[in-house]
Design a protein around this motif. Sequence first.
Motif, PDB file in Angstrom:
ATOM      1  N   GLY A 219      -0.955   1.555  -5.093  1.00 47.10           N
ATOM      2  CA  GLY A 219       0.001   0.617  -4.548  1.00 47.10           C
ATOM      3  C   GLY A 219       0.569  -0.291  -5.613  1.00 47.10           C
ATOM      4  N   VAL A 220       1.271  -1.317  -5.156  1.00 50.68           N
ATOM      5  CA  VAL A 220       1.967  -2.233  -6.052  1.00 50.68           C
ATOM      6  C   VAL A 220       1.654  -3.662  -5.631  1.00 50.68           C
ATOM      7  CG1 VAL A 220       4.238  -3.063  -6.787  1.00 50.68           C
ATOM      8  CG2 VAL A 220       3.838  -0.608  -6.516  1.00 50.68           C
ATOM      9  N   ARG A 221       1.343  -4.490  -6.616  1.00 52.74           N
ATOM     10  CA  ARG A 221       1.194  -5.925  -6.386  1.00 52.74           C
ATOM     11  C   ARG A 221       2.450  -6.617  -6.901  1.00 52.74           C
ATOM     12  NH1 ARG A 221      -2.682  -8.648 -10.320  1.00 52.74           N
ATOM     13  NH2 ARG A 221      -0.717  -8.833 -11.438  1.00 52.74           N
ATOM     14  N   VAL A 222       3.007  -7.487  -6.070  1.00 50.29           N
ATOM     15  CA  VAL A 222       4.232  -8.186  -6.442  1.00 50.29           C
ATOM     16  C   VAL A 222       3.986  -9.687  -6.370  1.00 50.29           C
ATOM     17  CG1 VAL A 222       6.688  -8.482  -5.988  1.00 50.29           C
ATOM     18  CG2 VAL A 222       5.584  -6.286  -5.492  1.00 50.29           C
TER      19      VAL A 222
ATOM     20  N   ASN B 130       0.851  -1.192   0.000  1.00 53.84           N
ATOM     21  CA  ASN B 130       0.000   0.000   0.000  1.00 53.84           C
ATOM     22  C   ASN B 130       0.893   1.250   0.000  1.00 53.84           C
ATOM     23  OD1 ASN B 130      -2.664   1.176   0.138  1.00 53.84           O
ATOM     24  ND2 ASN B 130      -2.097   1.866   2.195  1.00 53.84           N
ATOM     25  N   LEU B 131       1.371   1.620  -1.179  1.00 52.85           N
ATOM     26  CA  LEU B 131       2.391   2.665  -1.290  1.00 52.85           C
ATOM     27  C   LEU B 131       1.849   4.036  -1.648  1.00 52.85           C
ATOM     28  CD1 LEU B 131       5.079   0.534  -3.126  1.00 52.85           C
ATOM     29  CD2 LEU B 131       5.259   1.461  -0.822  1.00 52.85           C
ATOM     30  N   GLY B 132       0.600   4.123  -2.084  1.00 50.79           N
ATOM     31  CA  GLY B 132       0.009   5.422  -2.385  1.00 50.79           C
ATOM     32  C   GLY B 132       0.852   6.244  -3.333  1.00 50.79           C
TER      33      GLY B 132
ATOM     34  N   ASN C  56       3.856   6.886  -3.374  1.00 56.93           N
ATOM     35  CA  ASN C  56       5.190   6.338  -3.629  1.00 56.93           C
ATOM     36  C   ASN C  56       5.180   5.197  -4.647  1.00 56.93           C
ATOM     37  OD1 ASN C  56       6.631   7.991  -1.715  1.00 56.93           O
ATOM     38  ND2 ASN C  56       5.718   6.751  -0.085  1.00 56.93           N
ATOM     39  N   THR C  57       4.010   4.916  -5.214  1.00 55.87           N
ATOM     40  CA  THR C  57       3.874   3.787  -6.141  1.00 55.87           C
ATOM     41  C   THR C  57       4.816   3.910  -7.333  1.00 55.87           C
ATOM     42  OG1 THR C  57       1.577   3.345  -5.520  1.00 55.87           O
ATOM     43  CG2 THR C  57       2.275   2.600  -7.690  1.00 55.87           C
ATOM     44  N   ALA C  58       4.826   5.066  -7.993  1.00 55.06           N
ATOM     45  CA  ALA C  58       5.655   5.241  -9.187  1.00 55.06           C
ATOM     46  C   ALA C  58       7.137   5.127  -8.859  1.00 55.06           C
ATOM     47  CB  ALA C  58       5.351   6.583  -9.848  1.00 55.06           C
ATOM     48  N   ASP C  59       7.556   5.703  -7.739  1.00 51.23           N
ATOM     49  CA  ASP C  59       8.963   5.646  -7.353  1.00 51.23           C
ATOM     50  C   ASP C  59       9.396   4.204  -7.103  1.00 51.23           C
ATOM     51  OD1 ASP C  59      11.504   7.035  -6.267  1.00 51.23           O
ATOM     52  OD2 ASP C  59      10.908   5.703  -4.621  1.00 51.23           O
ATOM     53  N   PHE C  60       8.565   3.443  -6.379  1.00 49.76           N
ATOM     54  CA  PHE C  60       8.926   2.054  -6.086  1.00 49.76           C
ATOM     55  C   PHE C  60       9.003   1.245  -7.380  1.00 49.76           C
ATOM     56  CE2 PHE C  60       8.226  -2.349  -5.001  1.00 49.76           C
ATOM     57  CZ  PHE C  60       9.026  -2.525  -3.882  1.00 49.76           C
ATOM     58  N   THR C  61       8.067   1.483  -8.283  1.00 46.49           N
ATOM     59  CA  THR C  61       8.049   0.756  -9.553  1.00 46.49           C
ATOM     60  C   THR C  61       9.323   1.028 -10.346  1.00 46.49           C
ATOM     61  OG1 THR C  61       5.634   0.909  -9.607  1.00 46.49           O
ATOM     62  CG2 THR C  61       6.739   0.365 -11.667  1.00 46.49           C
ATOM     63  N   GLN C  62       9.760   2.268 -10.369  1.00 45.22           N
ATOM     64  CA  GLN C  62      10.989   2.620 -11.070  1.00 45.22           C
ATOM     65  C   GLN C  62      12.207   1.982 -10.416  1.00 45.22           C
ATOM     66  OE1 GLN C  62      10.984   6.892 -11.156  1.00 45.22           O
ATOM     67  NE2 GLN C  62       9.335   7.013 -12.668  1.00 45.22           N
ATOM     68  N   ARG C  63      12.214   1.949  -9.096  1.00 49.58           N
ATOM     69  CA  ARG C  63      13.325   1.297  -8.401  1.00 49.58           C
ATOM     70  C   ARG C  63      13.362  -0.197  -8.721  1.00 49.58           C
ATOM     71  NH1 ARG C  63      14.606   3.877  -2.505  1.00 49.58           N
ATOM     72  NH2 ARG C  63      13.837   6.001  -2.849  1.00 49.58           N
ATOM     73  N   ALA C  64      12.185  -0.820  -8.797  1.00 52.94           N
ATOM     74  CA  ALA C  64      12.137  -2.239  -9.154  1.00 52.94           C
ATOM     75  C   ALA C  64      12.704  -2.451 -10.552  1.00 52.94           C
ATOM     76  CB  ALA C  64      10.700  -2.749  -9.072  1.00 52.94           C
TER      77      ALA C  64
ATOM     78  N   GLN D 234       1.723   1.461   4.624  1.00 53.35           N
ATOM     79  CA  GLN D 234       0.987   1.558   5.871  1.00 53.35           C
ATOM     80  C   GLN D 234      -0.460   1.124   5.677  1.00 53.35           C
ATOM     81  OE1 GLN D 234       2.494   2.393   8.774  1.00 53.35           O
ATOM     82  NE2 GLN D 234       4.420   2.566   7.631  1.00 53.35           N
ATOM     83  N   ARG D 235      -1.065   0.684   6.765  1.00 52.68           N
ATOM     84  CA  ARG D 235      -2.484   0.348   6.724  1.00 52.68           C
ATOM     85  C   ARG D 235      -3.280   1.632   6.434  1.00 52.68           C
ATOM     86  NH1 ARG D 235      -6.963   0.531   9.996  1.00 52.68           N
ATOM     87  NH2 ARG D 235      -8.327  -1.310  10.074  1.00 52.68           N
ATOM     88  N   PRO D 236      -4.274   1.551   5.538  1.00 50.31           N
ATOM     89  CA  PRO D 236      -5.080   2.739   5.217  1.00 50.31           C
ATOM     90  C   PRO D 236      -5.765   3.284   6.467  1.00 50.31           C
ATOM     91  CG  PRO D 236      -5.476   1.005   3.620  1.00 50.31           C
ATOM     92  CD  PRO D 236      -4.658   0.388   4.718  1.00 50.31           C
ATOM     93  N   GLU D 237      -5.861   4.600   6.547  1.00 56.62           N
ATOM     94  CA  GLU D 237      -6.561   5.221   7.659  1.00 56.62           C
ATOM     95  C   GLU D 237      -8.064   5.061   7.478  1.00 56.62           C
ATOM     96  OE1 GLU D 237      -5.327   9.259   7.907  1.00 56.62           O
ATOM     97  OE2 GLU D 237      -3.237   8.788   8.344  1.00 56.62           O
ATOM     98  N   GLY D 238      -8.794   4.986   8.566  1.00 52.51           N
ATOM     99  CA  GLY D 238     -10.228   4.842   8.481  1.00 52.51           C
ATOM    100  C   GLY D 238     -10.650   3.391   8.405  1.00 52.51           C
ATOM    101  N   THR D 239     -11.848   3.162   7.910  1.00 53.69           N
ATOM    102  CA  THR D 239     -12.420   1.812   7.895  1.00 53.69           C
ATOM    103  C   THR D 239     -12.384   1.148   6.539  1.00 53.69           C
ATOM    104  OG1 THR D 239     -14.630   2.730   7.498  1.00 53.69           O
ATOM    105  CG2 THR D 239     -13.975   2.376   9.791  1.00 53.69           C
ATOM    106  N   HIS D 240     -12.041   1.916   5.495  1.00 56.63           N
ATOM    107  CA  HIS D 240     -12.050   1.340   4.161  1.00 56.63           C
ATOM    108  C   HIS D 240     -10.741   1.597   3.428  1.00 56.63           C
ATOM    109  CE1 HIS D 240     -16.427   1.195   4.930  1.00 56.63           C
ATOM    110  NE2 HIS D 240     -16.381   0.169   4.100  1.00 56.63           N
TER     111      HIS D 240
END
Length: 386
Positions: A353-356, A327-329, A331-339, A379-385
């Motif tokens: 986010g990213v599924r691996v 659950n990267l929010g 930061n999704t694009a940055d992590f994908t580029q690093r991968a 991080q776990r999403p804030e709230g209930t959903h």
Amino acid sequence: MNNPSCDHQPQLPTPRAVFSQLPQYSAGKAPQPVPGLEQYKLSSNENPLGPVPEVAHILENFTQVHRYPDPLCTSLRHALAEEHGISAEDIVTGAGSLGALNQILATFAGTSADGSADEVIYAWRSFEAYPICVGLAGAKSVKVPLTAEGAHDLEAMVEAITDKTRVILVCTPNNPTGPSVTEHQLRSFLDRVPSHIVVVIDEAYFEFCEASPVMAGEEPPVNGLSVYPDYPNVIILRTFSKAQGLAGLRVGYSISHPQLTQYLRVAATPFAVTSIAEQAAIASIEHRDVVMQRVRHLVAERERVVRALQELGWWIPTTRANFVWLNLGENTADFTQRAESHALSVRAFAQEGVRVSIGEDEANDRFIALCQSVEYAPQRPEGTHF
């Protein structure tokens, strides 16, 4: 017919209006080459260990390409019936579980007699082909947010039912987040769904559930085969693409009562499953011990990856499939580029986010090392959903 004037551009055909409202399916990309590094594809939930060895023999010796396949896949259905302890009449094959799903939607959801769109309820985020398939069928998607744990909010899905609801999709384990539904949860849900509404239990990753460890006091993931006999409106979806490693051959099937299969056979695309694919699927059934041995290895690797990420302080939803969700929010694009810079391809969902996928042992090692070098944590999403 009048000839078009030379001074005017001819009007080209245009697709149905729904096309402008549909997302495009984004398949997992191949990894980018990086000098000195072996490339690993962790973006498509494929089985990196491949099919059982007998499939290679079938591919090498198949000689009936000039013949049409059996449109009913009789041999495969009987092999499945024996494996599952059910009637072959309860099984309808399709080109992967996605092909089987399209048959279900074509049969039970589309445009009503009054011209209004039927409604199909499903969790979101879930399998990204769902909104495309529903839209092409002429029906309307009703998306119900996942819980903060990345699981189905079955209570909210019940509350979303209207007099227009015709089909409900339950993806367990959920793709791309990973949590599964238990039998108690599913039965409680089904008891509240009107019997005229079709409920599809999408179990594309069931074998990984079956091989997953269960903690003391924890209820295991549901096995749809234990539930569907009691509910005439339930349809199970399964596939040979994941655990059996036959993604390129496209073999899937649905299981339901004859009251439903009689209609699904009419909607089924003729010859959708080729003869070579049928033989490969049967070989997978006959060597299920080898299939499950490989599945257990991938599950052990999944557990190793999850432990390593949790030790880094990363929140990972409970996954029963062959992938993990980050659950990267933003930061999704940055992590994908690093991968990509590590010769790994992952499946990115923009701003979410990213599924691996769990891959070869060496690929999983490199993925863990990549995560150790990242300064942010899912991080776990804030709230209930979700």
